[in-house]
Design an enzyme around this catalytic site. Structure first.
Site, PDB file in Angstrom:
ATOM      1  N   THR A 183      -9.392  -0.294   4.730  1.00 42.05           N
ATOM      2  CA  THR A 183      -9.395   0.001   3.271  1.00 42.05           C
ATOM      3  C   THR A 183     -10.793   0.277   2.723  1.00 42.05           C
ATOM      4  O   THR A 183     -11.085  -0.015   1.563  1.00 42.05           O
ATOM      5  CB  THR A 183      -8.728  -1.103   2.390  1.00 42.05           C
ATOM      6  OG1 THR A 183      -9.568  -2.240   2.343  1.00 42.05           O
ATOM      7  CG2 THR A 183      -7.368  -1.488   2.861  1.00 42.05           C
ATOM      8  N   ASP A 211       0.830  -1.215   0.000  1.00 42.42           N
ATOM      9  CA  ASP A 211       0.000   0.000   0.000  1.00 42.42           C
ATOM     10  C   ASP A 211       0.863   1.264   0.000  1.00 42.42           C
ATOM     11  O   ASP A 211       0.528   2.262  -0.639  1.00 42.42           O
ATOM     12  CB  ASP A 211      -0.890   0.049   1.249  1.00 42.42           C
ATOM     13  CG  ASP A 211      -2.004  -0.983   1.215  1.00 42.42           C
ATOM     14  OD1 ASP A 211      -2.186  -1.615   0.167  1.00 42.42           O
ATOM     15  OD2 ASP A 211      -2.678  -1.151   2.247  1.00 42.42           O
ATOM     16  N   LYS A 226      -9.696  17.524  -7.312  1.00 43.17           N
ATOM     17  CA  LYS A 226      -8.545  17.930  -8.131  1.00 43.17           C
ATOM     18  C   LYS A 226      -7.545  18.802  -7.359  1.00 43.17           C
ATOM     19  O   LYS A 226      -6.580  19.326  -7.929  1.00 43.17           O
ATOM     20  CB  LYS A 226      -9.021  18.668  -9.383  1.00 43.17           C
ATOM     21  CG  LYS A 226      -9.813  17.763 -10.321  1.00 43.17           C
ATOM     22  CD  LYS A 226      -9.740  18.260 -11.739  1.00 43.17           C
ATOM     23  CE  LYS A 226     -10.456  17.386 -12.739  1.00 43.17           C
ATOM     24  NZ  LYS A 226     -10.191  15.975 -12.679  1.00 43.17           N
ATOM     25  N   THR A 242      -1.214   2.029   9.390  1.00 50.00           N
ATOM     26  CA  THR A 242      -0.493   0.767   9.535  1.00 50.00           C
ATOM     27  C   THR A 242       0.975   0.998   9.180  1.00 50.00           C
ATOM     28  O   THR A 242       1.276   1.618   8.153  1.00 50.00           O
ATOM     29  CB  THR A 242      -1.104  -0.308   8.612  1.00 50.00           C
ATOM     30  OG1 THR A 242      -2.517  -0.357   8.855  1.00 50.00           O
ATOM     31  CG2 THR A 242      -0.513  -1.680   8.890  1.00 50.00           C
ATOM     32  N   ARG A 297     -23.003   1.644  -6.886  1.00 50.30           N
ATOM     33  CA  ARG A 297     -22.782   2.779  -7.792  1.00 50.30           C
ATOM     34  C   ARG A 297     -22.334   2.306  -9.170  1.00 50.30           C
ATOM     35  O   ARG A 297     -22.769   2.822 -10.194  1.00 50.30           O
ATOM     36  CB  ARG A 297     -21.682   3.680  -7.210  1.00 50.30           C
ATOM     37  CG  ARG A 297     -22.245   4.916  -6.582  1.00 50.30           C
ATOM     38  CD  ARG A 297     -21.127   5.853  -6.171  1.00 50.30           C
ATOM     39  NE  ARG A 297     -21.446   6.409  -4.879  1.00 50.30           N
ATOM     40  CZ  ARG A 297     -20.579   6.661  -3.919  1.00 50.30           C
ATOM     41  NH1 ARG A 297     -19.302   6.399  -4.093  1.00 50.30           N
ATOM     42  NH2 ARG A 297     -20.970   7.190  -2.785  1.00 50.30           N
ATOM     43  N   ARG A 336      -7.880  -3.320  -1.771  1.00 50.71           N
ATOM     44  CA  ARG A 336      -9.065  -4.115  -1.383  1.00 50.71           C
ATOM     45  C   ARG A 336      -8.913  -5.567  -1.817  1.00 50.71           C
ATOM     46  O   ARG A 336      -9.387  -6.477  -1.129  1.00 50.71           O
ATOM     47  CB  ARG A 336     -10.322  -3.484  -1.987  1.00 50.71           C
ATOM     48  CG  ARG A 336     -10.670  -2.221  -1.237  1.00 50.71           C
ATOM     49  CD  ARG A 336     -11.634  -1.323  -1.943  1.00 50.71           C
ATOM     50  NE  ARG A 336     -11.652  -0.043  -1.254  1.00 50.71           N
ATOM     51  CZ  ARG A 336     -12.101   1.092  -1.766  1.00 50.71           C
ATOM     52  NH1 ARG A 336     -12.593   1.117  -2.998  1.00 50.71           N
ATOM     53  NH2 ARG A 336     -12.053   2.201  -1.062  1.00 50.71           N
ATOM     54  N   SER A 394     -14.347   7.198   6.279  1.00 48.62           N
ATOM     55  CA  SER A 394     -15.043   6.840   5.028  1.00 48.62           C
ATOM     56  C   SER A 394     -15.098   8.056   4.101  1.00 48.62           C
ATOM     57  O   SER A 394     -14.940   7.940   2.883  1.00 48.62           O
ATOM     58  CB  SER A 394     -16.472   6.383   5.338  1.00 48.62           C
ATOM     59  OG  SER A 394     -16.458   5.283   6.220  1.00 48.62           O
TER      60      SER A 394
END
Ligand code: FAD
Length: 370
Positions: free
Chosen positions: A353, A82, A167, A146, A365, A231, A120
């Site tokens: 994550t 990550d 942006k 982490t 979505r 993920r 979130s």
């Protein structure tokens, strides 16, 4: 061949340490050394930077093998990936050459986006970076990171122009020891206690311009791509945990005798184990498919694929590890056996994550996207 080496490493070296690092909440530096010596600390890194150029699918399988015996030790590999990926995906060639080879040689990485007020809703982050001549001045804080306080390099997300929202975000590679960087507490956690999660504070922290990852304004895109990829890693960690719990329970059920026969002979136990095995296999297939989408660089399928794999695999791991404790009865609840640890570890994967609620939002979505 690589997976055979990983399996042996997991069985011989990592499994025997799992209970101890959980109990003592100890970061396993010996495991970091083990990974480094076996070329496993950063398998995704291309060979020209010292890695083995592993495809995502192979990396996921490596994480799964480690997670079968110790999810915290698997998390070290995930946190390393990550922290490294934002530089690999978005950094200049000079930045890549400056930091990537070190990650294969034992230097640790971290990915820092979350803040106390921005979880979130990560785009609401408050950390700001202001350019002054050839450097940036950064102010703000991050939490739950982490590897945070042990990382040599942190991929850090900030706003350089908050009015531009998505942006206006910019990412930086921040070195340990940077002037103005300090650490708060390392968290005391329910599970994954062999990994470190830290608060980071930036008080007029100075970052040289050459440490910017990509251009100003490219941070949010970079962050979303890294999070999405991660993920799939979380999903394979969950699959490994679930399989590890099943392996423990099968061995236990064969030797635990009640009413004159092994509990493995009881159909009630067999049916539970059959459900556990089938749902873990289903989660594995979804996870491998997400990893294949990543390898094919298919952005549309990847977003939905990684989100679905993450929530299905971690919900499966939570259910399977809970049932594992149930099948082992009182012994399952005791720290003499690993399944209670696995149950505590599984809980995190439903949260980090991107929580599983957010994963369902992402999936929905994508379904409704024209
Ligand atoms: C052990 C650990 C390791 C971590 N490692 C890192 C790391 O290395 N780097 C990093 O940047 N972050 C890291 N995180 C942060 C992690 O990604 C966040 O905790 C996670 O994204 C959730 O944010 P939050 O904890 O603020 O929960 P919140 O966002 O406050 O959510 C609280 C609850 O509300 C629900 N919720 C929120 N919004 C919605 C919505 N729109 N629809 C439906 N439900 C919603 C959530 O699902 C959750 O159940 C880590 C966290 C933990 C616990």
């Amino acid at each position: 061949m690589i997976l055979d080496t990983v399996r042996e490493m997991a069985r011989e070296k990592i499994k025997p340490r799992a209970a101890e690092i959980d109990e003592k909440q100890e970061f396993p530096w010996d495991t970091v050394t083990l990974y480094t010596e076996n070329g496993m600390l950063t398998p995704l890194l291309p060979e020209k930077y010292g890695g083995i150029g592993a495809p995502f699918l192979l990396f996921c399988m490596i994480v799964e093998e480690i997670a079968k015996v110790c999810a915290s030790s698997a998390l070290i590999l995930i946190a390393q990936a990550d922290g490294m990926l934002p530089i690999l995906m978005g950094g200049s060639e000079a930045l890549k050459e400056k930091y990537l080879p070190g990650f294969a040689k034992g230097k640790l990485a971290a990915f820092a986006a979350t803040e106390p007020g921005a979880g979130s809703d990560v785009l609401s982050m408050k950390t700001r970076a202001r350019r002054v001549d050839e450097k940036y001045i950064v102010n703000g804080e991050k939490c739950f990171i982490t590897n945070g306080s042990v990382a040599d390099v942190i991929s850090l997300y900030t706003y350089t122009d908050p009015d531009k929202k998505f942006k206006g975000m910019t990412a930086f590679a921040v070195e340990k020891g940077s002037a103005g960087l300090s650490y708060g507490k390392n968290e005391n956690k329910m599970g994954m206690r062999g990994s470190i999660n830290s608060e980071l504070f930036f008080d007029d922290m100075i970052v040289p311009v050459e440490n910017r990852i990509g251009e100003e304004g490219e941070g949010a895109g970079n962050m979303m791509a890294a999070l999405n990829t991660s993920r799939a890693f979380a999903a394979c960690q969950a699959v490994g945990l679930a399989q590890g719990a099943i392996d423990e329970v099968v061995a236990y059920a064969k030797q635990r005798v009640q009413f004159g026969r092994p509990i493995a002979d009881l159909q009630a136990v067999q049916f539970m184990l059959a459900e556990m095995e089938a749902s873990t296999e289903a989660a594995r297939l979804l996870t491998y498919q997400a990893a294949r989408y990543l390898d094919e660089r298919n952005p549309r399928l990847t977003l939905k694929g990684c989100a679905m794999a993450k929530f299905i695999a971690s919900d499966t791991a939570m259910k399977v590890t809970t049932d594992a404790v149930q099948i082992m009865g009182g012994y399952g609840y005791m720290k003499d056996f690993p399944v209670e640890r696995m149950m505590r570890d599984a809980k995190l994967i439903q949260i980090y994550t991107g929580t599983n609620q957010i994963m369902r939002l992402v999936t929905a979505r994508e379904l409704f996207r024209a």
